[in-house]
Design a protein around this motif. Structure first.
Motif, PDB file in Angstrom:
ATOM      1  N   GLY A 426       2.280  10.890   2.287  1.00  0.00           N
ATOM      2  CA  GLY A 426       0.672  11.495   2.064  1.00  0.00           C
ATOM      3  C   GLY A 426       0.803  12.397   0.787  1.00  0.00           C
ATOM      4  N   SER A 427       1.554  13.560   1.085  1.00  0.00           N
ATOM      5  CA  SER A 427       1.905  14.711   0.482  1.00  0.00           C
ATOM      6  C   SER A 427       2.536  14.319  -0.904  1.00  0.00           C
ATOM      7  CB  SER A 427       2.689  15.765   1.199  1.00  0.00           C
ATOM      8  OG  SER A 427       3.920  15.211   1.272  1.00  0.00           O
ATOM      9  N   ARG A 428       2.829  13.134  -1.169  1.00  0.00           N
ATOM     10  CA  ARG A 428       3.402  12.730  -2.385  1.00  0.00           C
ATOM     11  C   ARG A 428       2.321  11.848  -3.090  1.00  0.00           C
ATOM     12  NH1 ARG A 428       9.093  12.844  -3.453  1.00  0.00           N
ATOM     13  NH2 ARG A 428      10.065  13.924  -1.781  1.00  0.00           N
ATOM     14  N   LYS A 429       1.086  11.710  -2.714  1.00  0.00           N
ATOM     15  CA  LYS A 429       0.014  11.137  -3.316  1.00  0.00           C
ATOM     16  C   LYS A 429      -0.057   9.666  -3.099  1.00  0.00           C
ATOM     17  CE  LYS A 429      -1.701  14.939  -5.018  1.00  0.00           C
ATOM     18  NZ  LYS A 429      -2.808  15.583  -4.102  1.00  0.00           N
ATOM     19  N   ALA A 430       0.668   9.188  -1.953  1.00  0.00           N
ATOM     20  CA  ALA A 430       0.717   7.626  -1.610  1.00  0.00           C
ATOM     21  C   ALA A 430      -0.443   7.220  -1.219  1.00  0.00           C
ATOM     22  CB  ALA A 430       2.145   7.376  -0.961  1.00  0.00           C
ATOM     23  N   GLU A 431      -0.825   6.048  -1.422  1.00  0.00           N
ATOM     24  CA  GLU A 431      -2.129   5.620  -0.550  1.00  0.00           C
ATOM     25  C   GLU A 431      -1.604   4.408   0.054  1.00  0.00           C
ATOM     26  OE1 GLU A 431      -5.077   4.583  -3.609  1.00  0.00           O
ATOM     27  OE2 GLU A 431      -5.189   6.865  -4.051  1.00  0.00           O
ATOM     28  N   LEU A 432      -2.001   4.118   1.469  1.00  0.00           N
ATOM     29  CA  LEU A 432      -1.405   3.127   2.218  1.00  0.00           C
ATOM     30  C   LEU A 432      -2.350   1.669   1.700  1.00  0.00           C
ATOM     31  CD1 LEU A 432       0.518   2.149   4.624  1.00  0.00           C
ATOM     32  CD2 LEU A 432      -1.626   2.880   6.075  1.00  0.00           C
ATOM     33  N   VAL A 433      -1.912   0.700   1.600  1.00  0.00           N
ATOM     34  CA  VAL A 433      -2.145  -0.443   1.300  1.00  0.00           C
ATOM     35  C   VAL A 433      -2.291  -1.728   2.395  1.00  0.00           C
ATOM     36  CG1 VAL A 433      -2.153  -2.570  -0.378  1.00  0.00           C
ATOM     37  CG2 VAL A 433      -1.831  -0.253  -1.201  1.00  0.00           C
ATOM     38  N   ASN A 434      -1.292  -1.559   3.158  1.00  0.00           N
ATOM     39  CA  ASN A 434      -1.215  -2.578   4.214  1.00  0.00           C
ATOM     40  C   ASN A 434      -0.224  -2.056   5.230  1.00  0.00           C
ATOM     41  OD1 ASN A 434      -1.575  -4.735   5.665  1.00  0.00           O
ATOM     42  ND2 ASN A 434      -0.583  -6.114   4.530  1.00  0.00           N
ATOM     43  N   MET A 435      -0.353  -2.400   6.545  1.00  0.00           N
ATOM     44  CA  MET A 435       0.635  -2.005   7.528  1.00  0.00           C
ATOM     45  C   MET A 435       0.802  -3.293   8.706  1.00  0.00           C
ATOM     46  SD  MET A 435       0.174   1.330  10.021  1.00  0.00           S
ATOM     47  CE  MET A 435       0.988   1.782  11.319  1.00  0.00           C
ATOM     48  N   VAL A 436       2.070  -3.630   8.764  1.00  0.00           N
ATOM     49  CA  VAL A 436       2.221  -4.900   9.559  1.00  0.00           C
ATOM     50  C   VAL A 436       3.295  -4.477  10.416  1.00  0.00           C
ATOM     51  CG1 VAL A 436       3.100  -7.368   9.480  1.00  0.00           C
ATOM     52  CG2 VAL A 436       1.901  -6.322   7.462  1.00  0.00           C
ATOM     53  N   ALA A 437       2.809  -4.703  11.782  1.00  0.00           N
ATOM     54  CA  ALA A 437       3.694  -4.562  12.857  1.00  0.00           C
ATOM     55  C   ALA A 437       4.640  -5.904  13.159  1.00  0.00           C
ATOM     56  CB  ALA A 437       2.932  -4.078  14.335  1.00  0.00           C
ATOM     57  N   ARG A 451       6.458   9.564  -9.796  1.00  0.00           N
ATOM     58  CA  ARG A 451       6.987  10.974  -9.638  1.00  0.00           C
ATOM     59  C   ARG A 451       7.184  11.139  -8.079  1.00  0.00           C
ATOM     60  NH1 ARG A 451       2.189  14.370  -9.661  1.00  0.00           N
ATOM     61  NH2 ARG A 451       0.294  12.940 -10.041  1.00  0.00           N
ATOM     62  N   GLY A 452       6.233  10.600  -7.501  1.00  0.00           N
ATOM     63  CA  GLY A 452       6.232  10.864  -6.042  1.00  0.00           C
ATOM     64  C   GLY A 452       7.513  10.229  -5.232  1.00  0.00           C
ATOM     65  N   LEU A 453       8.143   9.341  -5.868  1.00  0.00           N
ATOM     66  CA  LEU A 453       9.186   8.519  -5.368  1.00  0.00           C
ATOM     67  C   LEU A 453      10.459   9.502  -5.538  1.00  0.00           C
ATOM     68  CD1 LEU A 453       8.913   4.879  -5.961  1.00  0.00           C
ATOM     69  CD2 LEU A 453       8.972   6.017  -3.752  1.00  0.00           C
ATOM     70  N   MET A 454      10.617  10.305  -6.534  1.00  0.00           N
ATOM     71  CA  MET A 454      11.543  10.947  -6.904  1.00  0.00           C
ATOM     72  C   MET A 454      12.268  11.756  -5.752  1.00  0.00           C
ATOM     73  SD  MET A 454      11.173  11.595 -11.020  1.00  0.00           S
ATOM     74  CE  MET A 454      11.080  10.160 -12.048  1.00  0.00           C
ATOM     75  N   GLY A 455      13.358  11.723  -5.301  1.00  0.00           N
ATOM     76  CA  GLY A 455      13.851  12.467  -4.212  1.00  0.00           C
ATOM     77  C   GLY A 455      13.348  11.925  -2.825  1.00  0.00           C
ATOM     78  N   TYR A 456      12.671  10.905  -2.762  1.00  0.00           N
ATOM     79  CA  TYR A 456      12.145  10.556  -1.460  1.00  0.00           C
ATOM     80  C   TYR A 456      13.033   9.849  -0.328  1.00  0.00           C
ATOM     81  CZ  TYR A 456       9.552   8.676   2.413  1.00  0.00           C
ATOM     82  OH  TYR A 456       9.093   8.402   3.726  1.00  0.00           O
TER      83      TYR A 456
END
Length: 612
Positions: A426-437, A451-456
Motif C-alpha cells: 500500500g505504501s508503494r502505491k499498489a492497488e489490490l485487484v483480487n484476493m483468493v484463499a 518503481r514501487g516494485l524496485m527493492g521489494y
C-alpha cells in the motif's frame, strides 16, 4: 494457393510460467525419441546451455531442437517464461503452428502463463495443454484445468482454441496420460497430442522464397547464424537472396553460404529445405532479427513483430574507483561501447544510447532482471564497469499527462503474513485487484507502479520469513500514482582506503548491518553496510587497535563480530540510492558513493539545500 507442405512436419513452442517444467519436459521428449544413445551421459535441463540459465533455473534465450516420433518430425522451441524476455517469446511464436502450454498442477495459472498464452492466442496458434507435476504433493489437476479454461475465456480464445486437448504429465519422471488415473511411464500421450492436434504447416513450396528470421545465434567458427522459418518456397545452399524488411527495411543481396536444420541438440548441414521447415543459415553478413530473405525477383518482406518497449533504464559507465583495472580485462569506454552495441543486435527488447559523456551509456530494458542478466553476463566475460540505480521510463500522453509503467503483481503468502504484505505494498502505491484463499495460503493480485516494485523482493522475503513468492508482468502505462518513499535506511560509508580489521568492524557493527568481513580491501566512499537510521554514516572499518605493552588476557578474543550479509547483484541494484553506484568486476560486486570524498558530498548536499 496455400497447401500443406510436409504433412508429417510439426512446429511447436513450449510456453509456461517460470519453473513450471518446460525445459525438463523437452529433456524427456529428447530422451524418449532416441536422440541420446543409451550409454550417453546427459545432464539435467540440457536445453539451458548458459551458466546463468543453469544457476537460476530459468530460460533466457529460446532454444531450438527437433525430434523424430514414428514418421513425424517435430521442431520444438523452448521459450523463456519470464516477462522480461517477452521480446524473445513474441518472435519465437512466429515460427510455430501450435503451442504446448505447460501448467503446474499445484500452482495453477500464474502471471507469466497469462502473458505467454495471450501472445500465442493473438497469433492464432493451436494450443495443447499439459498439466505438469501431477505427482507433486497437493496437486489439484482438475481444478487447474478449470482455471486454465477460464484463462482462455478471459483472453478471448476462439471456439477452436477453447477445444484444447489436455495431457497429464510428470516431466521429471517421464510419464504422461490423457486420464489422470491411467498415467503411463512414457511421453507417448504428449507426442500423440502434438501429432493429432497441432496442424502441419500450411504453405507453398513452389512459390518464391520467403524466410522470416526470428532469432540470431553465434558460432565461433561460422560467425552469425540466423534462425527462422521458411514461410514459402525452397531454400538451397549457396542461393542468392535479398534481405529486406525488419526495422531498417533496407534491401541488400546476400548468399546463403550454409544451411542447417535441427536434429536433437545439433545443427546438421543440409543442401536444401522446403517451406514449413525451421532452418538456420550462416555466412549472411549484416543479418538482423525480423528481416526476411526473399527471392531477388519477388521482394515481399513479412511484417516485423512489434516488440514490447523497455520500461527500465540504467547508466553503464567506466569504473573510476581506486581499484579500477585491477580485476577486469576489458575496462575502457571503447570496450564497454562495443559490447553494449553488440548486445542490441540480438537482444531486440534492449536499447543502448550514447550520452553527453563518452564514458557513459544509457541502457534500457524490459525490467531489472533483463538488465541484471546482461550485467552478470558481461561480468563473466571479464568486463569491469559501474552501473547506476535503475529508473523507470516515464511517458506523456497527447494531453501532457505523465504516465508510468504499471506491473501486474501476484504474491502467494501464508495467511498470517497477508496484513504485512498489504501494508507494505500500500505504501508503494499498489492497488489490490483480487484476493483468493487457497489451501496452501492466500494469493494476492495487485497493480503496482514498476518503481514501487524496485527493492521489494528482499522486503517480501523478510516480511514473510522466506515464505512469500512473487511474480509480475507488464500491465501497461497509466497516470502517475504519486511519490513513493525511497529507502528507509541510509548507508554505512567507508572512511579510508585499506583492509578491514576485526577491531574496526566491531566498533562499526552497532551502527547497522555490515556487508563485509575482516581482511577485505575497501576504499574511501565504498558502502560497507546498511545504516540502522535514515542517514549515511561514515565508519572506519580499517581502524586497528593501538598496541601497548599492557595486554589483558583474552581481550582480543572478546571481539564478537556479527556475520556480514552477502549482497547479490540484484540486491545491490535494489539497494543503491540515486547518489550511489554498483561497481561490477569479474571478481567482486561493490557498492559506492558517486562522490567518494565525504567533504565533497557535504558541500554538494549543502549547495542543493540552498538552491531548493
Amino acid at each position: 494457393m496455400e497447401t500443406k507442405c510436409n504433412p508429417n512436419l510439426r512446429n511447436i513452442a513450449i510456453i509456461a510460467h517460470v519453473d513450471h517444467g518446460k525445459t525438463t519436459l523437452v529433456d524427456q521428449l529428447l530422451r524418449q525419441s532416441g536422440v541420446f544413445n543409451s550409454h550417453e551421459q546427459v545432464q539435467e535441463r540440457v536445453m539451458d546451455s548458459g551458466d546463468i540459465e543453469r544457476e537460476r533455473g530459468i530460460t533466457i534465450l529460446s532454444k531450438n531442437t527437433a525430434v523424430n516420433y514414428k514418421n513425424y518430425r517435430i521442431n520444438i522451441v523452448d521459450t523463456p517464461g519470464h516477462a522480461d524476455f517477452g521480446g524473445e517469446v513474441e518472435r519465437i511464436l512466429q515460427m510455430v503452428d501450435g503451442v504446448l502450454l505447460l501448467v503446474d498442477a499445484f500452482e495453477g495459472c500464474m502471471p507469466q502463463t497469462r502473458f505467454v498464452l495471450r501472445k500465442a492466442l493473438e497469433l492464432g496458434k493451436i494450443p495443447v495443454v499439459v498439466i505438469n507435476k501431477v505427482d507433486r504433493p497437493g496437486a489439484r489437476p482438475y481444478e487447474v484445468v478449470d482455471e486454465t479454461l477460464e484463462l482462455f475465456m478471459d483472453l478471448g480464445a476462439t471456439a477452436e482454441q477453447l477445444d484444447f486437448p489436455v495431457v497429464y504429465a510428470s516431466a521429471r519422471d517421464g510419464s504422461s496420460g490423457t486420464d489422470i488415473d491411467k498415467i503411463q511411464p512414457n511421453m507417448e500421450a504428449v507426442f500423440q497430442a502434438i501429432v493429432n492436434y497441432v496442424p502441419a504447416p500450411a504453405c507453398d513450396a513452389t512459390a518464391p522464397l520467403q524466410i522470416l528470421f526470428s532469432t540470431i545465434d553465434y558460432d565461433d567458427y561460422v560467425g552469425r547464424i540466423g534462425v527462422g522459418r521458411i514461410v514459402r518456397g525452397t531454400a538451397s545452399r549457396n542461393q542468392i537472396v535479398a534481405l529486406c524488411g525488419g526495422e531498417s527495411n533496407q534491401r541488400h543481396d546476400v548468399k546463403l553460404t550454409r544451411l542447417y536444420r535441427f536434429e536433437g541438440l545439433k545443427r546438421v548441414e543440409i543442401e536444401s529445405a522446403e517451406a514449413g521447415e525451421i532452418v538456420a543459415v550462416a555466412g549472411v553478413t549484416g543479418l538482423t532479427i525480423g528481416e526476411t530473405a526473399c527471392d531477388p525477383e519477388h521482394i515481399e518482406p513479412l511484417p516485423f513483430v512489434h516488440i514490447d518497449e523497455p520500461t527500465v533504464a540504467m547508466l553503464f559507465m567506466v569504473n573510476d574507483s581506486p581499484f579500477a583495472g585491477q580485476e577486469g580485462k576489458y575496462v575502457t569506454s571503447r570496450n564497454l561501447r562495443d559490447r553494449l552495441f553488440k548486445e542490441v543486435e540480438t537482444n531486440v527488447s534492449m536499447r543502448v544510447e550514447e550520452t553527453d559523456s563518452t564514458d557513459m551509456f544509457k541502457v534500457s530494458g524490459r525490467g531489472e532482471l533483463h538488465l541484471s542478466i546482461l550485467i552478470e553476463t558481461m561480468r563473466r566475460q571479464d568486463f569491469e564497469f559501474a552501473v547506476s540505480s535503475p529508473k523507470v521510463i516515464m511517458k506523456r500522453d497527447e494531453y501532457g499527462t505523465l504516465l508510468e509503467p504499471i506491473e501486474e503483481l501476484t504474491v502467494d503468502v501464508p495467511q498470517e503474513y497477508v496484513g504485512a504484505v498489504m501494508e507494505k505494498l500500500g505504501s508503494r502505491k499498489a492497488e489490490l485487484v483480487n484476493m483468493v484463499a487457497e489451501d496452501a495460503g492466500t494469493r494476492l493480485m495487485f497493480t503496482i507502479p514498476a518503481r514501487g516494485l524496485m527493492g521489494y523482493r528482499s522486503e517480501l522475503l523478510t516480511d514473510t520469513r522466506g515464505n512469500g513468492v512473487m511474480s509480475h508482468i507488464f500491465h501497461g502505462y497509466e497516470p502517475y500514482r504519486g511519490d513513493i518513499e525511497k529507502r528507509e535506511r541510509g548507508s554505512l560509508v567507508c572512511h579510508e582506503t585499506g583492509d578491514t580489521s576485526g577491531y574496526g568492524l566491531f566498533n562499526s557493527q552497532d551502527r547497522g548491518k555490515l556487508f563485509v568481513g575482516p581482511g577485505v580491501p575497501v576504499y574511501e566512499g565504498q558502502i560497507v553496510g546498511e545504516c540502522s537510521r535514515d542517514e549515511d554514516i561514515v565508519v572506519n572499518v580499517c581502524k586497528k587497535k593501538h598496541v601497548t605493552n599492557m595486554r589483558a588476557s583474552g581481550s582480543d578474543e572478546a571481539l564478537r563480530l556479527t556475520p556480514p550479509v552477502p549482497m547479490s547483484l540484484e540486491q545491490c541494484m535494489e539497494f543503491i540510492a540515486d547518489d550511489e553506484l554498483v561497481e561490477v568486476t569479474p571478481k567482486n560486486i561493490r557498492m559506492r558513493k558517486k562522490i567518494r570524498n565525504k567533504e565533497m558530498r557535504m558541500k554538494l548536499s549543502g549547495r542543493k539545500q540552498v538552491e531548493s
